[in-house]
Design a protein around this motif. Structure first.
Motif, PDB file in Angstrom:
ATOM      1  N   PHE A 110       0.678  -1.172  -0.076  1.00 53.14           N
ATOM      2  CA  PHE A 110       0.272  -0.427  -0.218  1.00 53.14           C
ATOM      3  C   PHE A 110       1.353   1.264  -0.414  1.00 53.14           C
ATOM      4  CE2 PHE A 110      -2.221  -3.364   2.117  1.00 53.14           C
ATOM      5  CZ  PHE A 110      -3.813  -3.253   1.700  1.00 53.14           C
ATOM      6  N   PRO A 111       0.377   2.463  -0.438  1.00 57.76           N
ATOM      7  CA  PRO A 111       0.816   2.947  -0.412  1.00 57.76           C
ATOM      8  C   PRO A 111       1.324   4.072   0.390  1.00 57.76           C
ATOM      9  CG  PRO A 111      -1.062   3.865  -1.493  1.00 57.76           C
ATOM     10  CD  PRO A 111      -0.826   2.656  -1.110  1.00 57.76           C
ATOM     11  N   PRO A 112       2.787   4.469   1.196  1.00 56.96           N
ATOM     12  CA  PRO A 112       3.325   5.184   2.167  1.00 56.96           C
ATOM     13  C   PRO A 112       2.435   6.293   3.580  1.00 56.96           C
ATOM     14  CG  PRO A 112       5.067   6.305   0.764  1.00 56.96           C
ATOM     15  CD  PRO A 112       3.514   4.857  -0.450  1.00 56.96           C
ATOM     16  N   TRP A 113       0.896   6.800   1.944  1.00 55.94           N
ATOM     17  CA  TRP A 113       0.917   7.740   2.798  1.00 55.94           C
ATOM     18  C   TRP A 113      -0.379   7.262   3.499  1.00 55.94           C
ATOM     19  CZ3 TRP A 113      -4.015   7.418  -0.032  1.00 55.94           C
ATOM     20  CH2 TRP A 113      -4.068   7.214  -0.969  1.00 55.94           C
ATOM     21  N   ALA A 114      -1.239   5.938   2.795  1.00 57.89           N
ATOM     22  CA  ALA A 114      -2.459   5.447   3.628  1.00 57.89           C
ATOM     23  C   ALA A 114      -1.986   5.251   4.903  1.00 57.89           C
ATOM     24  CB  ALA A 114      -2.741   4.217   2.153  1.00 57.89           C
ATOM     25  N   PHE A 115      -1.380   4.347   5.238  1.00 60.68           N
ATOM     26  CA  PHE A 115      -1.004   4.246   6.899  1.00 60.68           C
ATOM     27  C   PHE A 115       0.504   3.363   7.528  1.00 60.68           C
ATOM     28  CE2 PHE A 115      -2.744   0.582   4.936  1.00 60.68           C
ATOM     29  CZ  PHE A 115      -1.860  -0.876   5.181  1.00 60.68           C
ATOM     30  N   ALA A 116       0.875   3.009   8.644  1.00 62.37           N
ATOM     31  CA  ALA A 116       1.551   3.042   8.930  1.00 62.37           C
ATOM     32  C   ALA A 116       1.830   1.636   7.889  1.00 62.37           C
ATOM     33  CB  ALA A 116       2.159   3.398  10.078  1.00 62.37           C
ATOM     34  N   PRO A 117       2.427   0.775   7.464  1.00 60.70           N
ATOM     35  CA  PRO A 117       2.147  -0.718   7.562  1.00 60.70           C
ATOM     36  C   PRO A 117       2.861  -1.715   8.328  1.00 60.70           C
ATOM     37  CG  PRO A 117       3.868   0.841   6.064  1.00 60.70           C
ATOM     38  CD  PRO A 117       3.882   1.173   7.053  1.00 60.70           C
ATOM     39  N   LYS A 118       1.904  -2.565   8.880  1.00 63.87           N
ATOM     40  CA  LYS A 118       1.819  -3.455   9.782  1.00 63.87           C
ATOM     41  C   LYS A 118       1.264  -5.117   8.999  1.00 63.87           C
ATOM     42  CE  LYS A 118       0.352  -0.223  13.651  1.00 63.87           C
ATOM     43  NZ  LYS A 118       1.153   0.685  13.406  1.00 63.87           N
ATOM     44  N   ASP A 119       2.191  -5.961   8.672  1.00 63.34           N
ATOM     45  CA  ASP A 119       2.652  -6.742   8.500  1.00 63.34           C
ATOM     46  C   ASP A 119       1.622  -8.088   9.011  1.00 63.34           C
ATOM     47  OD1 ASP A 119       3.800  -6.216   6.266  1.00 63.34           O
ATOM     48  OD2 ASP A 119       5.842  -7.046   7.116  1.00 63.34           O
ATOM     49  N   TYR A 120       1.151  -7.598   9.893  1.00 61.49           N
ATOM     50  CA  TYR A 120      -0.109  -8.633  11.170  1.00 61.49           C
ATOM     51  C   TYR A 120      -1.207  -8.241  10.205  1.00 61.49           C
ATOM     52  CZ  TYR A 120      -0.053  -4.199  14.651  1.00 61.49           C
ATOM     53  OH  TYR A 120       0.141  -3.250  14.897  1.00 61.49           O
ATOM     54  N   PHE A 121      -1.888  -7.153  10.026  1.00 64.03           N
ATOM     55  CA  PHE A 121      -3.021  -6.624   9.170  1.00 64.03           C
ATOM     56  C   PHE A 121      -2.573  -7.775   7.592  1.00 64.03           C
ATOM     57  CE2 PHE A 121      -4.155  -4.630  13.026  1.00 64.03           C
ATOM     58  CZ  PHE A 121      -5.362  -4.906  13.028  1.00 64.03           C
TER      59      PHE A 121
END
Length: 142
Positions: A11-22
């Protein structure tokens, strides 16, 4: 069987902070309709899509407990934020340690904003409930 793995980093970095557990994985996509069969992975469990979502308005189901529902394959429970605000109230849920500890269910929950009740029904019993901060509903349930 087509399998496309999507991770938070896709996902684009502006969308949200990446969380690989979702994560949402597309397991199959129809070439005709583009409908997808997928799997959502959360810290509280896996949800196959499309799927049935049981409605537990006040974080409880009618006529069946969570243990029985989970044993039958229920993956996701929907609760209504407006109703939870009124009863049992945010303080009770917070003191219990969150909705999972309050209900004793570790599986995934989803909640809505409660905005429909607040903005679309801002008259009659909803207005009275808001003005009384839920005391009317809590008093009736005692």
């Amino acid at each position: 069987f087509h399998h496309e793995k999507t991770t938070a980093s896709d996902f684009p970095p502006w969308a949200f902070a990446p969380k690989d557990y979702f994560r949402f994985d597309v397991l199959h996509q129809s070439k005709k309709s583009l409908a997808r069969v997928g799997r959502i992975t959360t810290p509280h469990g896996t949800i196959d899509t499309p799927g049935y979502v049981a409605v537990g308005t006040n974080a409880s189901l009618k006529a069946v407990d969570f243990t029985t529902a989970d044993a039958a394959g229920q993956q996701l429970i929907f609760s209504n934020t407006y109703h939870l605000l009124l009863h049992p109230g945010p303080d009770i849920i917070r003191e219990a340690g969150g909705i999972h500890k309050f209900t004793g269910r570790d599986g995934p929950f989803i909640t809505d904003s409660g905005g429909f009740q607040v903005f679309s029904l801002a008259y009659g019993s909803v207005k009275e409930s808001l003005e009384s901060k839920g005391e009317l509903k809590r008093a009736k349930s005692r």
